[in-house]
Design an enzyme around this catalytic site. Structure first.
Site, PDB file in Angstrom:
ATOM      1  N   ASP A 193     -49.473  31.958 -53.303  1.00  0.00           N
ATOM      2  CA  ASP A 193     -48.005  31.987 -53.386  1.00  0.00           C
ATOM      3  C   ASP A 193     -47.349  31.436 -52.118  1.00  0.00           C
ATOM      4  OD1 ASP A 193     -45.486  32.770 -54.608  1.00  0.00           O
ATOM      5  OD2 ASP A 193     -45.425  34.425 -53.177  1.00  0.00           O
TER       6      ASP A 193
ATOM      7  N   LYS B  18     -43.489  25.053 -57.073  1.00  0.00           N
ATOM      8  CA  LYS B  18     -44.797  25.523 -56.646  1.00  0.00           C
ATOM      9  C   LYS B  18     -45.028  26.927 -57.198  1.00  0.00           C
ATOM     10  CE  LYS B  18     -44.826  28.538 -54.246  1.00  0.00           C
ATOM     11  NZ  LYS B  18     -44.309  29.917 -54.127  1.00  0.00           N
TER      12      LYS B  18
ATOM     13  N   ARG C 139     -35.542  28.885 -74.087  1.00  0.00           N
ATOM     14  CA  ARG C 139     -36.048  29.143 -75.431  1.00  0.00           C
ATOM     15  C   ARG C 139     -35.083  30.032 -76.206  1.00  0.00           C
ATOM     16  NH1 ARG C 139     -41.869  31.581 -75.131  1.00  0.00           N
ATOM     17  NH2 ARG C 139     -40.576  32.942 -73.917  1.00  0.00           N
TER      18      ARG C 139
ATOM     19  N   HIS D  26     -39.539  24.684 -51.037  1.00  0.00           N
ATOM     20  CA  HIS D  26     -38.189  24.848 -50.492  1.00  0.00           C
ATOM     21  C   HIS D  26     -38.182  25.109 -48.988  1.00  0.00           C
ATOM     22  CE1 HIS D  26     -38.956  29.166 -51.059  1.00  0.00           C
ATOM     23  NE2 HIS D  26     -37.949  29.418 -50.257  1.00  0.00           N
TER      24      HIS D  26
ATOM     25  N   HIS E 290     -46.021  26.911 -48.437  1.00  0.00           N
ATOM     26  CA  HIS E 290     -45.063  27.045 -47.335  1.00  0.00           C
ATOM     27  C   HIS E 290     -45.736  27.030 -45.951  1.00  0.00           C
ATOM     28  CE1 HIS E 290     -42.442  27.867 -50.576  1.00  0.00           C
ATOM     29  NE2 HIS E 290     -42.584  29.169 -50.648  1.00  0.00           N
TER      30      HIS E 290
ATOM     31  N   LYS F 268     -35.401  23.967 -45.333  1.00  0.00           N
ATOM     32  CA  LYS F 268     -34.739  24.923 -44.426  1.00  0.00           C
ATOM     33  C   LYS F 268     -34.294  24.200 -43.160  1.00  0.00           C
ATOM     34  CE  LYS F 268     -37.028  29.076 -46.151  1.00  0.00           C
ATOM     35  NZ  LYS F 268     -36.023  30.046 -46.592  1.00  0.00           N
TER      36      LYS F 268
ATOM     37  N   GLU G 260     -41.973  39.182 -45.202  1.00  0.00           N
ATOM     38  CA  GLU G 260     -40.891  39.580 -46.110  1.00  0.00           C
ATOM     39  C   GLU G 260     -40.848  41.097 -46.179  1.00  0.00           C
ATOM     40  OE1 GLU G 260     -40.292  36.863 -49.655  1.00  0.00           O
ATOM     41  OE2 GLU G 260     -42.454  36.857 -49.436  1.00  0.00           O
TER      42      GLU G 260
END
Ligand code: BG6
Length: 490
Positions: free
Chosen positions: A236, A149, A50, A179, A241, A183, A217
Site C-alpha cells: 500500500d 495505485k 454501477r 499522489h 509512495h 505534494k 499515519e
C-alpha cells in the site's frame, strides 16, 4: 503569486464516481480547479458507477462531497452550482458490459476534446474497463487513462494489467498516479536539489550519513478493510509512495524537466536498490501490526479487532535500504511507514555526517551533525538544523537551531492538494509526475522478494501499541547502527 496555467477543454470521466476516492479527493480537487477558472465552458466531469443513480442524485453526491471536504469559506454557492452544472453521471456495469453506449453518447464528439478516463476502482477491473473503452471506440488520440495505485499486487499481476492496458492505450496516454509526487514539498525537493548550487556537491555518501523517510499515519484502516487486509503496508505504501520519495532524494540531476528525463533517472535508482531476500529480510526489515490500546470507553481497537478476524497483514514496515551505486554506497536509506502511529507526519530527513574535528572546548557543548528535514505533512516545511553560538556574553556555548522555512507562514497561500495538480497535469499531457511502466515493474521487482522472504521464513509480526512509533524492533533496527529515528528527539 499562484500562477494558473490554462488547460484545453476536457471530459473527465471518473470510473468509481461514487466511491471513496472520488468523494474524498477527486471531486473536491476538480472543484477547486474549476473555482480557479481552469474549466473551459465545455469541460465536464462525468461520474461512472454501477449503481443506478440519476444525474440529479449524482450532483447531490458531489455537493455532499464538497460540503464534507472543502471549507465553507471556499464554497461560494454560485460557484458550487456552476460546478455542479458541469457534472454528469452514467450508470455502467463493467462486468456485464451494459452502459458503454450511453457513455459514448455523452462524450464530446470533437476529436480535439481531451478525454480523461480515471480508474478509481479496484485494479482487477482496469483490464475490463480498458477493453470496454477500446471496443466501444471511445479512445481517441487525445484520450488518456489514469491508473490508481497499487497497480496489481506483485510484479506478475502488475505486468498482466499493464499488458492489457497497453493493448488499448499508448504508453504516452497512460498516467500511473502516485499522489505523493504531487505534494508540494516533494516538488520542493526537486527545486532545492536542482535549482540551488549549494546542495549538489555535498549530496552524496561522503557528506550524508544516512537518509530517513517516514510516512506515519494516526488513522487505522479507515473503513477500507477488504482492500487493506489484502494489500498491507508494504504494497500500500512502500512499493509506491516511499520508493518514489527515495528515488527523488537519490536521483542524478536529470538533463531536463522532460517526463522521460526524470523517469529515466528514477528507474536507475530503482535498479540500483540492493535486493533484500532470504536471511537479509530478517535483518533489514521489520513488520508490525497495531494492537488494541486502553480499556473501556477510551479504548482504540487493534487491527484484528477492527477487522473482526485474525490476520497477519502488516500495518507497519521499516526497512533499511541501500542504493548500491557510486553516489550512495555507505549511506543507508531507512524507510518507515505505519497506521495508528503517534501522529500523522511524513518527512524526509537528510542526516549529514559529523564534523571531522572540533576546535571547541568540551564546555562549549556537544556538536550535533547537520540535518535537513523536508516535512511533507501536516504542515509543509523545510528545516535546516545548524549549530550556532548561543547568543549573549560569556564563553562559547554551541546550540542547535533550525533554519525554518514554513511554506504556509512564508507565502501565506493555501497549499494545494496533490490531486489538484496531478489531475490537470493529465489534461495538459505532462507525464513527469506519473510512473512509467518500467518504473512500476522495477519497484515490484524489489518489493516481491521481501514479501516472499517474509512468507517463507514466517517473519514475525511485531505488535505495537496504537499511538506509538511502531514496534521496538524498528527502534532496534536504527540502534544497531548507532542511529535513531528523527522523532525520538535526537
Ligand atoms: C494511500 C494509501 O495511497 O495513501 C492509504 O492507500 C494512505 O492507505 C494514503 O492512508 C495516505 O495519503 P496521505 O496523502 O493522506 O498521506
Amino acid at each position: 503569486m499562484t500562477r494558473i496555467i490554462p488547460v484545453p477543454p476536457f471530459d473527465y470521466v471518473v470510473f468509481g464516481g461514487s466511491g471513496d476516492l472520488a468523494k474524498r479527493k477527486l471531486l473536491p480537487a476538480l472543484f477547486r480547479r474549476f473555482a480557479d477558472g481552469q474549466f473551459n465552458d465545455s469541460s465536464r466531469v462525468i461520474g461512472v458507477s454501477r449503481t443506478d443513480i440519476s444525474r440529479e442524485d449524482y450532483r447531490r453526491i458531489a455537493a455532499e462531497s464538497l460540503s464534507a471536504h472543502i471549507p465553507e469559506a471556499e464554497r461560494n454557492a454560485e460557484v458550487v452550482n456552476a460546478f455542479l452544472a458541469c457534472v454528469d453521471h452514467i450508470t455502467l456495469d463493467v462486468t456485464s458490459g451494459e452502459g458503454w453506449e450511453q457513455l459514448g453518447a455523452v462524450l464530446h464528439s470533437d476529436a480535439d476534446h481531451i478525454r480523461v478516463f480515471y480508474l478509481a476502482v479496484a485494479p482487477d477491473l482496469y483490464g475490463q474497463i480498458c477493453l470496454g473503452l477500446g471496443r466501444g471506440g471511445l479512445v481517441t488520440p487525445r484520450s488518456r487513462v489514469v491508473l490508481e495505485k497499487p497497480l496489481g499486487y506483485d510484479l506478475q499481476s502488475a505486468e498482466a494489467i499493464n499488458a492489457v492496458v497497453a493493448g488499448v492505450f499508448d504508453e504516452s496516454q497512460i498516467y500511473r498516479i502516485d499522489h505523493y509526487l504531487g505534494k508540494e514539498t516533494v516538488q520542493n525537493l526537486m527545486a532545492l536539489r536542482f535549482a540551488n548550487a549549494l546542495f549538489e556537491p555535498i549530496w552524496n555518501s561522503a557528506h550524508i550519513d544516512h537518509v530517513q523517510i517516514t510516512v506515519a499515519e494516526s488513522i487505522g484502516m479507515a473503513g477500507r478493510a477488504s482492500y487493506y487486509d489484502h494489500a498491507g503496508a508494504l504494497r500500500d505504501m512502500v512499493q509506491n509512495h516511499l520508493l518514489q520519495l527515495l528515488c527523488l532524494v537519490a536521483i542524478e540531476p536529470p538533463a531536463s524537466s522532460a517526463a522521460d528525463a526524470l523517469r529515466d533517472e528514477k528507474l536507475k535508482v530503482l535498479h540500483a536498490l540492493r535486493p533484500i531476500e532470504g536471511e537479509a529480510a530478517s535483518r533489514l526489515t521489520v513488520r508490525g501490526q497495531y494492537r488494541a490500546v486502553g480499556a473501556g470507553s477510551v479504548s482504540i481497537p487493534g487491527y484484528v479487532e477492527e477487522l473482526g478476524r485474525p490476520s497477519s497483514t502488516e500495518t507497519f514496515v521499516a526497512i533499511k535500504a541501500e542504493v548500491a551505486n557510486w553516489r550512495w554506497a555507505g549511506t543507508p536509506f531507512y524507510l518507515r511507514t505505519g497506521k495508528r502511529m503517534a501522529k500523522r507526519v511524513s518527512e524526509i530527513v537528510i542526516q549529514f555526517r559529523n564534523i571531522p574535528h572540533s576546535m571547541f572546548e568540551p564546555s562549549a557543548g556537544r556538536i550535533i551533525a547537520n540535518r535537513l528535514v523536508l516535512r511533507l505533512q501536516p504542515d509543509e516545511a523545510v528545516q535546516m538544523f545548524l549549530m550556532i553560538k548561543d547568543p549573549g556574553p560569556g564563553g562559547m556555548r554551541l546550540r542547535q537551531v533550525p533554519l525554518n522555512l514554513s511554506f504556509a507562514e512564508t507565502f501565506g497561500v493555501r497549499q494545494p492538494d496533490a490531486y489538484e495538480r496531478l489531475l490537470l497535469d493529465v489534461v495538459r499531457g505532462n507525464q513527469s509526475l506519473f510512473m512509467r511502466r518500467d518504473e512500476v515493474a522495477a519497484a515490484w521487482s524489489w518489493i516481491d522478494p521481501i514479501r516472499e522472504s517474509w512468507e517463507r521464513s514466517g517473519e514475525p509480526l511485531h505488535g505495537y501499541i496504537g499511538g506509538t512509533w511502531g514496534p521496538s524492533a524498528s527502534i532496534a533496527l536504527m540502534e544497531r547502527d548507532h542511529r535513531s529515528w528523527h522523532d525520538d528527539g535526537t
